[in-house]
Scaffold this motif. Structure first.
Motif, PDB file in Angstrom:
ATOM      1  N   ASP A  51       0.835  -1.204   0.000  1.00  0.00           N
ATOM      2  CA  ASP A  51       0.000   0.000   0.000  1.00  0.00           C
ATOM      3  C   ASP A  51       0.867   1.251   0.000  1.00  0.00           C
ATOM      4  O   ASP A  51       0.359   2.364   0.205  1.00  0.00           O
ATOM      5  N   ASP A  52       2.174   1.081  -0.248  1.00  0.00           N
ATOM      6  CA  ASP A  52       3.103   2.204  -0.150  1.00  0.00           C
ATOM      7  C   ASP A  52       3.674   2.561  -1.524  1.00  0.00           C
ATOM      8  O   ASP A  52       4.217   1.693  -2.230  1.00  0.00           O
ATOM      9  N   ALA A  53       3.582   3.839  -1.880  1.00  0.00           N
ATOM     10  CA  ALA A  53       4.043   4.288  -3.200  1.00  0.00           C
ATOM     11  C   ALA A  53       5.548   4.152  -3.361  1.00  0.00           C
ATOM     12  O   ALA A  53       6.045   3.898  -4.461  1.00  0.00           O
ATOM     13  N   ARG A  54       6.299   4.317  -2.255  1.00  0.00           N
ATOM     14  CA  ARG A  54       7.758   4.203  -2.354  1.00  0.00           C
ATOM     15  C   ARG A  54       8.181   2.771  -2.671  1.00  0.00           C
ATOM     16  O   ARG A  54       9.075   2.534  -3.491  1.00  0.00           O
ATOM     17  N   ILE A  55       7.538   1.809  -2.029  1.00  0.00           N
ATOM     18  CA  ILE A  55       7.825   0.402  -2.315  1.00  0.00           C
ATOM     19  C   ILE A  55       7.419   0.077  -3.750  1.00  0.00           C
ATOM     20  O   ILE A  55       8.162  -0.588  -4.487  1.00  0.00           O
ATOM     21  N   ALA A  56       6.244   0.549  -4.145  1.00  0.00           N
ATOM     22  CA  ALA A  56       5.785   0.306  -5.512  1.00  0.00           C
ATOM     23  C   ALA A  56       6.779   0.858  -6.531  1.00  0.00           C
ATOM     24  O   ALA A  56       7.100   0.205  -7.525  1.00  0.00           O
ATOM     25  N   GLY A  57       7.288   2.056  -6.272  1.00  0.00           N
ATOM     26  CA  GLY A  57       8.244   2.666  -7.188  1.00  0.00           C
ATOM     27  C   GLY A  57       9.534   1.877  -7.300  1.00  0.00           C
ATOM     28  O   GLY A  57      10.089   1.708  -8.392  1.00  0.00           O
ATOM     29  N   ALA A  58      10.020   1.361  -6.172  1.00  0.00           N
ATOM     30  CA  ALA A  58      11.262   0.589  -6.180  1.00  0.00           C
ATOM     31  C   ALA A  58      11.101  -0.704  -6.972  1.00  0.00           C
ATOM     32  O   ALA A  58      12.016  -1.119  -7.712  1.00  0.00           O
ATOM     33  N   VAL A  59       9.960  -1.353  -6.844  1.00  0.00           N
ATOM     34  CA  VAL A  59       9.720  -2.600  -7.571  1.00  0.00           C
ATOM     35  C   VAL A  59       9.572  -2.332  -9.064  1.00  0.00           C
ATOM     36  O   VAL A  59      10.140  -3.049  -9.898  1.00  0.00           O
ATOM     37  N   ARG A  60       8.826  -1.309  -9.411  1.00  0.00           N
ATOM     38  CA  ARG A  60       8.632  -0.989 -10.829  1.00  0.00           C
ATOM     39  C   ARG A  60       9.939  -0.580 -11.491  1.00  0.00           C
ATOM     40  O   ARG A  60      10.195  -0.933 -12.645  1.00  0.00           O
ATOM     41  N   GLU A  61      10.782   0.137 -10.760  1.00  0.00           N
ATOM     42  CA  GLU A  61      12.081   0.524 -11.315  1.00  0.00           C
ATOM     43  C   GLU A  61      12.937  -0.705 -11.622  1.00  0.00           C
ATOM     44  O   GLU A  61      13.737  -0.700 -12.567  1.00  0.00           O
ATOM     45  N   ALA A  62      12.737  -1.782 -10.829  1.00  0.00           N
ATOM     46  CA  ALA A  62      13.477  -3.022 -11.059  1.00  0.00           C
ATOM     47  C   ALA A  62      12.839  -3.869 -12.159  1.00  0.00           C
ATOM     48  O   ALA A  62      13.394  -4.908 -12.542  1.00  0.00           O
ATOM     49  N   GLY A  63      11.681  -3.434 -12.658  1.00  0.00           N
ATOM     50  CA  GLY A  63      10.999  -4.177 -13.714  1.00  0.00           C
ATOM     51  C   GLY A  63       9.917  -5.106 -13.218  1.00  0.00           C
ATOM     52  O   GLY A  63       9.402  -5.928 -13.986  1.00  0.00           O
ATOM     53  N   GLY A  64       9.563  -4.989 -11.942  1.00  0.00           N
ATOM     54  CA  GLY A  64       8.596  -5.905 -11.359  1.00  0.00           C
ATOM     55  C   GLY A  64       7.168  -5.396 -11.391  1.00  0.00           C
ATOM     56  O   GLY A  64       6.905  -4.216 -11.670  1.00  0.00           O
TER      57      GLY A  64
END
Length: 257
Positions: A51-64
């Motif tokens: 539910d956290d945008a920072r975690i979401a951003g880190a995963v998406r940056e890794a391609g996840g």
């Protein structure tokens, strides 16, 4: 079977705040967990539920892939919400603080369901290596029956036997100085659930043992259901404290070198 791996992750942590974003081996821990899970053969989908945008951003940056969820009481509730619309048959719950999760262990967990149509849930365990592990409340122990299913989970040594505890000179009890940990199993918090059972589990009422030990898996046993235990050789490393994080960084450096 269609298998989905779901990794629950939240920013809050009592002992180590924002640990999901802590750098390990040059990348955020949650990205590292997602990357290792992506190596699991046969997985149709690997996602992070947060539910956290920072975690979401880190995963998406890794391609996840990320599924944004609302507030949930537990990681199990979070992954159940994340896969609600997926027509999967099996859901694997890998903790977001396991940066060295072994893909082979996850594969063994999934394979345990083959030919076992009545099996609803499974988890991993590994032999306890040292007496220190036996007494650490953060190391959850599991007692397994001869049929391969869990009898009990506890933060305390199980089964209890004479010689595990001794009386100190001041009259207080303390761990015995020399204890052989052979035969004890350490629980690894990776689970696989049939999708229908996962939905049912999230509707179970909390139970006394679960609340006393703070172990969600006891809710399954206390409701009369069963958890298959798959024993593997690798324990991984759960990051709960700053000391764990330091060890994870050292281990990642050794693997890179």
């Amino acid at each position: 079977m269609r298998v989905v791996i779901a990794i629950p992750s939240r920013i809050g942590s009592t002992r180590l705040p924002a640990k999901a974003l802590a750098e390990i081996g040059g990348e955020p821990m949650i990205a590292r967990v997602w990357r290792r899970c992506s190596r699991v053969r046969g997985a149709a989908r690997v996602l992070v539920a947060t539910d956290d945008a920072r975690i979401a951003g880190a995963v998406r940056e890794a391609g996840g892939e990320v599924v944004l969820t609302g507030e949930h009481a537990s990681g199990t509730d979070r992954i159940a919400a994340a896969v609600h619309d997926d027509p999967c048959e099996l859901v694997v719950n890998v903790q977001g603080d396991e940066p060295f999760v072994d893909p082979a262990g996850v594969e063994a967990l999934v394979e345990s369901f083959a030919g076992s149509p009545t099996q609803e849930a499974a988890t991993l365990a590994t032999p306890v290596r040292t007496a220190d592990e036996l007494y650490q409340p953060s190391v959850v122990k599991v007692l397994v029956g001869r049929d391969g299913y869990a009898v009990c989970f506890s933060r305390h040594p199980i089964p209890w036997r004479e010689g595990l505890w001794e009386v100190a000179p001041d009259g207080w009890g303390r761990p015995a100085a020399a204890v052989d940990p052979a035969g004890y199993l350490r629980h690894i918090g990776t689970y696989a659930f049939r999708a229908a059972f996962l939905r049912e589990f999230t509707r179970f009422e909390p139970t006394p043992g679960e609340q006393a030990e703070r172990l969600e898996q006891l809710r399954i046993l206390e409701h009369g259901r069963r958890i298959r235990v798959v024993v593997v050789g690798e324990a991984g490393l759960a990051v709960d404290t700053r000391e764990d994080l330091a060890e994870a960084r050292r281990r990642a450096a050794r693997e890179a070198g």
